[in-house]
Design a protein around this motif. Structure first.
Motif, PDB file in Angstrom:
ATOM      1  N   GLN A   1       0.544  -0.784  -0.375  1.00  0.00           N
ATOM      2  CA  GLN A   1      -0.110  -0.049  -0.109  1.00  0.00           C
ATOM      3  C   GLN A   1       0.546   1.172  -0.147  1.00  0.00           C
ATOM      4  O   GLN A   1       0.257   2.035  -0.995  1.00  0.00           O
ATOM      5  N   GLY A   2       1.279   1.285   1.002  1.00  0.00           N
ATOM      6  CA  GLY A   2       2.585   2.179   0.871  1.00  0.00           C
ATOM      7  C   GLY A   2       3.385   2.679  -0.767  1.00  0.00           C
ATOM      8  O   GLY A   2       3.711   3.653  -0.933  1.00  0.00           O
ATOM      9  N   LEU A   3       4.136   1.315  -1.109  1.00  0.00           N
ATOM     10  CA  LEU A   3       4.653   1.476  -2.686  1.00  0.00           C
ATOM     11  C   LEU A   3       3.333   2.589  -3.343  1.00  0.00           C
ATOM     12  O   LEU A   3       3.394   2.807  -4.451  1.00  0.00           O
ATOM     13  N   ILE A   4       2.216   1.533  -3.560  1.00  0.00           N
ATOM     14  CA  ILE A   4       1.229   2.112  -4.334  1.00  0.00           C
ATOM     15  C   ILE A   4       1.157   4.292  -4.608  1.00  0.00           C
ATOM     16  O   ILE A   4       0.975   4.274  -5.083  1.00  0.00           O
ATOM     17  N   HIS A   5       0.793   4.090  -2.619  1.00  0.00           N
ATOM     18  CA  HIS A   5       0.559   5.541  -2.396  1.00  0.00           C
ATOM     19  C   HIS A   5       1.966   6.220  -2.843  1.00  0.00           C
ATOM     20  O   HIS A   5       1.782   6.894  -3.228  1.00  0.00           O
TER      21      HIS A   5
END
Length: 151
Positions: free
Chosen positions: A84-88
């Motif tokens: 999720q952090g990478l996507i954001h």
């Protein structure tokens, strides 16, 4: 190119990036900044009989939100907090130049569009995206993603 054609091309571009992520896992995340900037340029440079910055801003924000939902739901890889952090992170790498392009394009309409419409268009983009991330920021992350095939 008119606004309808630009919207359809932008939706096709964003949708094909989501489809790429379904079959070739981290590529949709890595290409997200380029795809968002390309969709922004398509929508903001389309010709129209009258300038509609609020409509263009709303279309752009909704398309970006749809792309984000598609990446989170159909993208391959593990759906955990790190993902999720990478996507954001890659989403914001695309949103910052897109917002800069939006502000530049809206400021060029100084003599044509009233100031409150231009201000509304500039504030609508981060507002729609903030509401989207508030409600769908953790989409695709949860207990059901760790359980496959009948747990």
């Amino acid at each position: 190119m008119n606004i309808l054609t630009a919207t359809l091309l932008s939706a096709l571009l964003l949708g094909s990036n989501v489809l790429l992520g379904y079959y070739a896992a981290p590529w949709e995340i890595l290409l997200t900044p380029l795809v968002i900037v390309a969709a922004t340029l398509l929508l903001l440079t389309a010709h129209s009989s009258r300038p509609t910055p609020i409509l263009r801003t709303l279309l752009l924000a909704v398309l970006i939100c749809g792309h984000d939902i598609g990446v989170k739901l159909y993208g391959g890889g593990s759906h955990d907090a790190e993902g999720q952090g990478l996507i954001h992170a890659f989403l914001f790498m695309g949103l910052l130049p897109a917002y800069g392009l939006l502000i530049l394009r809206v400021s060029q309409l100084k003599g044509v569009v009233p100031w409150h419409t231009r201000l509304g268009a500039c504030l609508l983009f981060p507002l729609v995206l903030a509401i989207h991330l508030f409600f769908f920021g953790e989409l695709g992350y949860g207990l059901s993603n760790d359980c496959r095939y009948g747990c």
